[in-house]
Motif scaffolding. Structure first.
Motif, mmCIF file in Angstrom:
data_model
loop_
_atom_site.group_PDB
_atom_site.id
_atom_site.type_symbol
_atom_site.label_atom_id
_atom_site.label_comp_id
_atom_site.label_asym_id
_atom_site.label_seq_id
_atom_site.Cartn_x
_atom_site.Cartn_y
_atom_site.Cartn_z
ATOM 1 N N GLU A 1 -1.107 9.630 4.704
ATOM 2 C CA GLU A 1 -2.231 9.702 3.760
ATOM 3 C C GLU A 1 -1.964 8.786 2.561
ATOM 4 O O GLU A 1 -0.823 8.600 2.154
ATOM 5 C CB GLU A 1 -2.417 11.140 3.264
ATOM 6 C CG GLU A 1 -2.757 12.131 4.351
ATOM 7 C CD GLU A 1 -4.140 11.895 4.940
ATOM 8 O OE1 GLU A 1 -5.068 11.541 4.189
ATOM 9 O OE2 GLU A 1 -4.286 12.059 6.166
ATOM 10 N N ASP A 2 -3.025 8.221 1.982
ATOM 11 C CA ASP A 2 -2.877 7.419 0.765
ATOM 12 C C ASP A 2 -2.332 8.305 -0.350
ATOM 13 O O ASP A 2 -2.660 9.492 -0.430
ATOM 14 C CB ASP A 2 -4.218 6.841 0.322
ATOM 15 C CG ASP A 2 -4.667 5.670 1.184
ATOM 16 O OD1 ASP A 2 -3.816 5.086 1.883
ATOM 17 O OD2 ASP A 2 -5.859 5.341 1.146
ATOM 18 N N ARG B 1 0.878 -1.172 0.000
ATOM 19 C CA ARG B 1 0.000 0.000 0.000
ATOM 20 C C ARG B 1 0.909 1.214 0.000
ATOM 21 O O ARG B 1 1.875 1.268 0.762
ATOM 22 C CB ARG B 1 -0.874 -0.015 1.254
ATOM 23 C CG ARG B 1 -1.839 1.133 1.328
ATOM 24 C CD ARG B 1 -2.798 0.951 2.525
ATOM 25 N NE ARG B 1 -3.398 2.219 2.825
ATOM 26 C CZ ARG B 1 -3.151 2.932 3.912
ATOM 27 N NH1 ARG B 1 -2.344 2.468 4.842
ATOM 28 N NH2 ARG B 1 -3.734 4.092 4.085
ATOM 29 N N ARG C 1 -0.172 13.018 -4.191
ATOM 30 C CA ARG C 1 -1.263 13.072 -3.231
ATOM 31 C C ARG C 1 -2.114 14.298 -3.529
ATOM 32 O O ARG C 1 -1.589 15.335 -3.904
ATOM 33 C CB ARG C 1 -0.726 13.147 -1.808
ATOM 34 C CG ARG C 1 -1.841 12.905 -0.784
ATOM 35 C CD ARG C 1 -1.390 13.114 0.621
ATOM 36 N NE ARG C 1 -1.245 14.564 0.791
ATOM 37 C CZ ARG C 1 -0.353 15.127 1.578
ATOM 38 N NH1 ARG C 1 0.494 14.406 2.256
ATOM 39 N NH2 ARG C 1 -0.283 16.432 1.689
ATOM 40 N N VAL D 1 1.715 4.961 0.890
ATOM 41 C CA VAL D 1 1.301 5.947 1.888
ATOM 42 C C VAL D 1 2.327 7.079 1.894
ATOM 43 O O VAL D 1 3.532 6.833 1.862
ATOM 44 C CB VAL D 1 1.230 5.289 3.293
ATOM 45 C CG1 VAL D 1 0.832 6.291 4.340
ATOM 46 C CG2 VAL D 1 0.281 4.107 3.281
#
Length: 146
Positions: A111-112, A104, A127, A106
């Motif tokens: 935050e993603d 994943r 982002r 990050v």
């Protein structure tokens, strides 16, 4: 040498019919042998060699919405379906062992973020929303247990 090969088309229909071609990555060796290294990679995102591994975003199709989008002819718009072709994860495969790890993405503040590439010795991403709110950030990769 690594070769990208198109896989059979994936087609989806909501208000229109659209098709995508995921790709497989094969390694071709000087001996004439070839072998599959990665399959079902997204054809529209980066496929990179970094740190002894092949990095790619897996192809995952998700319908997002239908919208009136510009045609490029003045102020004319047409209805189009919008899809995501990845799920925001990143895969790294060791071509020697075939071992795949999924991560994943990050940002440093938790935050993603969307994977963008490798720079300065590590992964970077984007982002925020498209346009003025978008920023480039360093990524922290959190491994997903499968």
């Amino acid at each position: 040498m690594f070769i990208l090969c198109r896989e059979p088309a994936v087609t989806a229909t909501v208000t229109e019919t659209l098709s995508w071609n995921p790709v497989s990555v094969f390694e071709y060796r000087d001996t004439g042998e070839s072998r599959l290294v990665a399959e079902h990679a997204d054809e529209w995102t980066e496929i990179l060699w970094y740190d002894g591994r092949l990095w790619y975003e897996p192809f995952v199709l998700e319908f997002l919405y239908t919208a009136d989008l510009p045609t490029g002819r003045g102020s004319e718009t047409e209805r189009h379906d919008v899809y995501a072709t990845t799920d925001g994860t990143l895969c790294a495969v060791d071509p020697e062992t075939g071992e795949v790890h999924r991560y994943r993405c990050v940002s440093e503040d938790g935050e993603d973020a969307d994977f963008f590439g490798i720079s300065g010795g590590g992964p970077i991403g984007v982002r925020g929303t498209r346009g003025e709110d978008e920023i480039i950030v360093k990524l922290r990769l959190e491994e997903i247990a499968e």
